[in-house]
Design a protein around this motif. Sequence first.
Motif, mmCIF file in Angstrom:
data_model
loop_
_atom_site.group_PDB
_atom_site.id
_atom_site.type_symbol
_atom_site.label_atom_id
_atom_site.label_comp_id
_atom_site.label_asym_id
_atom_site.label_seq_id
_atom_site.Cartn_x
_atom_site.Cartn_y
_atom_site.Cartn_z
ATOM 1 N N VAL A 11 -21.712 78.036 112.903
ATOM 2 C CA VAL A 11 -20.596 77.622 112.052
ATOM 3 C C VAL A 11 -19.423 78.593 112.205
ATOM 4 C CG1 VAL A 11 -19.857 77.193 109.671
ATOM 5 C CG2 VAL A 11 -22.146 76.480 110.416
ATOM 6 N N GLY A 12 -19.719 79.884 112.291
ATOM 7 C CA GLY A 12 -18.680 80.916 112.335
ATOM 8 C C GLY A 12 -17.851 80.935 113.606
ATOM 9 N N VAL A 13 -18.409 80.520 114.745
ATOM 10 C CA VAL A 13 -17.643 80.569 116.000
ATOM 11 C C VAL A 13 -16.774 79.334 116.207
ATOM 12 C CG1 VAL A 13 -19.265 82.088 117.205
ATOM 13 C CG2 VAL A 13 -19.488 79.614 117.464
ATOM 14 N N SER A 14 -16.882 78.388 115.324
ATOM 15 C CA SER A 14 -16.114 77.148 115.457
ATOM 16 C C SER A 14 -14.620 77.420 115.424
ATOM 17 C CB SER A 14 -16.497 76.185 114.326
ATOM 18 O OG SER A 14 -15.733 75.015 114.399
ATOM 19 N N GLY A 15 -13.955 77.118 116.526
ATOM 20 C CA GLY A 15 -12.508 77.231 116.580
ATOM 21 C C GLY A 15 -11.956 78.613 116.873
ATOM 22 N N ILE A 16 -12.840 79.601 117.129
ATOM 23 C CA ILE A 16 -12.357 80.946 117.471
ATOM 24 C C ILE A 16 -13.059 81.423 118.738
ATOM 25 C CG2 ILE A 16 -11.867 81.545 115.063
ATOM 26 C CD1 ILE A 16 -14.372 83.416 115.209
ATOM 27 N N SER A 17 -12.589 82.512 119.286
ATOM 28 C CA SER A 17 -13.208 83.112 120.460
ATOM 29 C C SER A 17 -14.601 83.641 120.104
ATOM 30 C CB SER A 17 -12.333 84.264 120.963
ATOM 31 O OG SER A 17 -13.065 85.157 121.761
ATOM 32 N N ALA A 18 -15.569 83.356 120.953
ATOM 33 C CA ALA A 18 -16.918 83.881 120.742
ATOM 34 C C ALA A 18 -16.912 85.405 120.799
ATOM 35 C CB ALA A 18 -17.879 83.305 121.783
ATOM 36 N N ASN A 19 -16.002 85.978 121.597
ATOM 37 C CA ASN A 19 -15.906 87.436 121.689
ATOM 38 C C ASN A 19 -15.391 88.044 120.388
ATOM 39 O OD1 ASN A 19 -16.766 87.260 124.360
ATOM 40 N ND2 ASN A 19 -14.691 87.178 125.145
#
Length: 138
Positions: free
Chosen positions: A22-30
């Motif tokens: 849920v947290g990586v949705s829409g942002i860089s995985a890094n």
Amino acid sequence: MWLIYALLSAIFAGLTAILVKVGVSGISANLATAIRTIVVLIMSWMVVFLAGKPDFTSLSKKNITFLILSGLATGASWLTYNRALQLGPASKVIPVDNLSVVIGMVLAFILLRERVTVPIVIGGALITLGVLVISFNK
């Protein structure tokens, strides 16, 4: 007592996977990895100091070297895991990631010279088979 900690670890790891998905949705995985790392860093040092006065003098060169290598492996694992969760379904990424159990067992046999037993080999084979069934079906 080790079993309780191992089960808690499994529970937290399972929860982590869902929270990361849920947290990586829409942002860089890094970026997600960096944020998680800061939280773990703060939490870890809080635990060290709340548990009592840390004895830094007990650290050997070997301890430090292997803990640094472990930290690098953890960082690489988190970076690739977060990216995999960003790109794929959690229900398939999580089992593949858990092949780390089998890889860890094999490395324990080779590098730590731990005893290989029939039940351990069967268990490792079943874990591998389970990952194949879950993650590589259409």
